[in-house]
Scaffold this motif. Structure first.
Motif, PDB file in Angstrom:
ATOM      1  N   LYS A   1      -4.874   4.716  -5.007  1.00  0.00           N
ATOM      2  CA  LYS A   1      -5.991   5.428  -5.647  1.00  0.00           C
ATOM      3  C   LYS A   1      -6.568   4.589  -6.794  1.00  0.00           C
ATOM      4  O   LYS A   1      -7.781   4.606  -7.035  1.00  0.00           O
ATOM      5  CB  LYS A   1      -5.532   6.797  -6.164  1.00  0.00           C
ATOM      6  CG  LYS A   1      -6.742   7.606  -6.593  1.00  0.00           C
ATOM      7  CD  LYS A   1      -6.434   9.026  -6.964  1.00  0.00           C
ATOM      8  CE  LYS A   1      -7.738   9.734  -7.352  1.00  0.00           C
ATOM      9  NZ  LYS A   1      -7.530  10.771  -8.324  1.00  0.00           N
TER      10      LYS A   1
ATOM     11  N   SER B   1       0.818  -1.222   0.000  1.00  0.00           N
ATOM     12  CA  SER B   1       0.000   0.000   0.000  1.00  0.00           C
ATOM     13  C   SER B   1       0.847   1.266   0.000  1.00  0.00           C
ATOM     14  O   SER B   1       0.333   2.345   0.264  1.00  0.00           O
ATOM     15  CB  SER B   1      -0.886   0.006   1.246  1.00  0.00           C
ATOM     16  OG  SER B   1      -0.052  -0.019   2.395  1.00  0.00           O
TER      17      SER B   1
ATOM     18  N   PRO C   1     -12.455  -1.394  -6.204  1.00  0.00           N
ATOM     19  CA  PRO C   1     -12.757  -1.273  -4.765  1.00  0.00           C
ATOM     20  C   PRO C   1     -12.895  -2.615  -4.056  1.00  0.00           C
ATOM     21  O   PRO C   1     -12.690  -2.698  -2.841  1.00  0.00           O
ATOM     22  CB  PRO C   1     -14.071  -0.471  -4.744  1.00  0.00           C
ATOM     23  CG  PRO C   1     -14.621  -0.557  -6.124  1.00  0.00           C
ATOM     24  CD  PRO C   1     -13.465  -0.756  -7.057  1.00  0.00           C
TER      25      PRO C   1
ATOM     26  N   ILE D   1      -9.992  -3.580  -1.757  1.00  0.00           N
ATOM     27  CA  ILE D   1      -9.591  -2.776  -0.587  1.00  0.00           C
ATOM     28  C   ILE D   1      -9.259  -3.648   0.642  1.00  0.00           C
ATOM     29  O   ILE D   1      -8.235  -3.426   1.291  1.00  0.00           O
ATOM     30  CB  ILE D   1     -10.661  -1.695  -0.265  1.00  0.00           C
ATOM     31  CG1 ILE D   1     -10.628  -0.632  -1.368  1.00  0.00           C
ATOM     32  CG2 ILE D   1     -10.411  -1.053   1.094  1.00  0.00           C
ATOM     33  CD1 ILE D   1     -11.723   0.417  -1.268  1.00  0.00           C
TER      34      ILE D   1
ATOM     35  N   GLU E   1      -8.908   2.209  -5.105  1.00  0.00           N
ATOM     36  CA  GLU E   1     -10.127   2.870  -4.623  1.00  0.00           C
ATOM     37  C   GLU E   1     -11.063   3.239  -5.775  1.00  0.00           C
ATOM     38  O   GLU E   1     -12.282   3.145  -5.655  1.00  0.00           O
ATOM     39  CB  GLU E   1      -9.759   4.143  -3.850  1.00  0.00           C
ATOM     40  CG  GLU E   1      -9.085   3.848  -2.527  1.00  0.00           C
ATOM     41  CD  GLU E   1      -8.550   5.105  -1.870  1.00  0.00           C
ATOM     42  OE1 GLU E   1      -8.532   5.150  -0.639  1.00  0.00           O
ATOM     43  OE2 GLU E   1      -8.141   6.048  -2.586  1.00  0.00           O
ATOM     44  N   THR E   2     -10.477   3.661  -6.900  1.00  0.00           N
ATOM     45  CA  THR E   2     -11.294   4.160  -8.010  1.00  0.00           C
ATOM     46  C   THR E   2     -11.792   3.037  -8.913  1.00  0.00           C
ATOM     47  O   THR E   2     -12.942   3.029  -9.322  1.00  0.00           O
ATOM     48  CB  THR E   2     -10.466   5.159  -8.859  1.00  0.00           C
ATOM     49  OG1 THR E   2      -9.860   6.092  -7.983  1.00  0.00           O
ATOM     50  CG2 THR E   2     -11.348   5.903  -9.856  1.00  0.00           C
TER      51      THR E   2
END
Ligand code: SF4
Length: 430
Positions: A192, A185, A199, A202, A195-196
């Motif tokens: 990003k 990470s 997801p 995550i 996340e975008t």
């Protein structure tokens, strides 16, 4: 148009010239300089650039990872990054501020090259001496990278204990929520990207913050109290990085752990406006600009220096700058804890510094608790998101048990090729 660069003067809702929570526009195409050569579109790892040959290009800001790969590839100097140079210069002139430079491992070679050092020459001492001459105190990112490795290494070990060895206990509750494969990470562009666009991954991301974002709170809490003996509100932390995505990362609203801690412990009044852990991010290009503005040539400074408390670190922190380095450092720690002895040869060359887009390897780890029975850790290094990511994500969709540990660095080769490094006109891709 960003508001004027004035740390603190715009009110607590601003981080430098970024409004807190508005994390867009770090990388921009200057439409006056774009000739539509289409180079940038081809290097964007998430296809966030639109345009065609002869057409002025544009960036979809909601998709952009701020990695700056387009910037260093553009042969016409048409792509620009948000800059904190003027703000940092102002802080260096403020006698009340302790301005802390937090330099990443990959910068200490490239800054030397900016001043004419041989390609690949390490100029760490001269670089830090130059930072000092410019008015900074130095807190080496390698030291916080060591912390990252302790956090991430033990997180990985706990996953092995829970998911492989079947152990249970309160200290493994977090591991139970985060199944394999374990993803690194420390690259904010990769985070990003997840996340975008992905997801669902995550829960697989390491919960460890990046070295720079671990360093910011340490600077404003522990080091403020025990090393510099300075009010944390007067400490201004400047990450000096090869990475433009760190600008985006530093402005994330949740990156204010020091403020929370200091308020909760009563070290600062509860009504103190929130401040970020890292106040400004400048790239390798920009620290060279600051040195030039101040008339400093690092190569003319001594090649030796006595390291301060905040410049002590191990070789594991140093190798973060290269693709595979984070993986290698974490594996060293995991091996030591699980096997009960150091690796005979700590250089896991099979994963680090390779040029392949995808590196796969199996690392045998004898588990001490199982009487030395060997557990094979299956690892994968994605060396540049554009080159290898889709293939690896397809592989884990087909077989979720294929890997235990995956390192993803957005930039090919890792941070040594980051979007904040000097632009090499002799290596343009056109
Ligand atoms: Fe930044 Fe390194 Fe990730 Fe590139 S690989 S975006 S330089 S952290």
């Amino acid at each position: 148009t960003p508001p004027p660069n004035a740390h603190g003067e715009n009110g607590p809702e601003y981080v430098g010239n970024l409004r807190r929570g508005e994390l867009r526009g770090v990388i921009k195409i200057n439409k006056d300089n774009c000739v539509g050569c289409d180079t940038c579109r081809k290097v964007c790892p998430v296809h966030a650039i639109s345009g065609g040959l002869g057409v002025v290009h544009s960036i979809r800001e909601d998709a952009c990872l701020s990695c700056g790969q387009c910037l260093i590839a553009c042969p016409f100097n048409a792509i620009e990054q948000m800059s904190f140079v003027d703000e940092v210069m102002k802080m260096l002139d403020d006698p009340n501020k302790l301005v802390v430079a937090h330099p990443s491992p990959a910068v200490r070679v490239s800054v030397g090259e900016e001043f004419g050092a041989k390609a690949g020459e390490l100029v760490t001492e001269q670089f830090v001496n130059a930072l000092e001459k410019a008015g900074f105190v130095t807190y080496d990112v390698n030291q916080s990278a060591d912390q990252t490795i302790m956090e991430e290494g033990f997180e990985f070990i706990n996953k092995i204990r829970y998911w492989v060895l079947g152990e249970r206990g309160p200290e493994l509750e977090e591991a139970a929520k985060h199944p394999f494969p374990h993803f690194t990470s420390c690259c904010p562009a990769w985070v990003k990207n997840v996340e975008t666009f992905h997801p669902g991954l995550i829960p697989h991301l390491s919960t460890a913050k990046s070295p720079i974002q671990m360093g910011g709170p340490v600077a404003k809490t522990w080091a403020a109290e025990y090393v510099w003996k300075k009010d944390p509100r007067d400490i201004y932390v400047v990450a000096v990085t090869p990475c433009t995505a760190k600008i985006f990362e530093a402005a994330r609203p949740e990156m204010n752990a020091a403020w929370h801690h200091l308020v909760e412990t009563g070290a600062i009044p509860a009504d103190t406006p929130s401040f970020q852990d890292v106040d400004a991010v400048i790239t390798a290009r920009e620290i060279a600009e600051i040195f030039r503005r101040k008339g400093i040539n690092p190569l003319e400074l001594p090649k030796t220096r006595e390291r301060s408390t905040m410049e002590v670190y191990t070789g594991a922190g140093t190798i973060f700058g290269a693709s595979g380095g984070v993986m290698e450092a974490a594996l060293r720690t995991a091996y030591f804890v699980l096997a009960g002895e150091e690796l005979k040869n700590p250089d896991i060359k099979i994963v680090r510094g390779r040029t392949d887009a995808i590196v796969e390897a199996t690392i045998p780890v004898p588990i001490k608790k199982l009487g030395g029975k060997v557990f094979e850790v299956r690892v994968c290094v994605v060396n540049g998101a554009l080159q290898g990511l889709e293939t690896v994500l397809r592989r884990i969709k087909e077989d979720k048990n294929r890997y235990h540990f995956i390192e993803v660095m957005n930039c090919p080769g890792g941070c040594v090729n980051g979007g904040g490094q000097p632009v090499r006109t002799d290596s343009a891709t056109w």
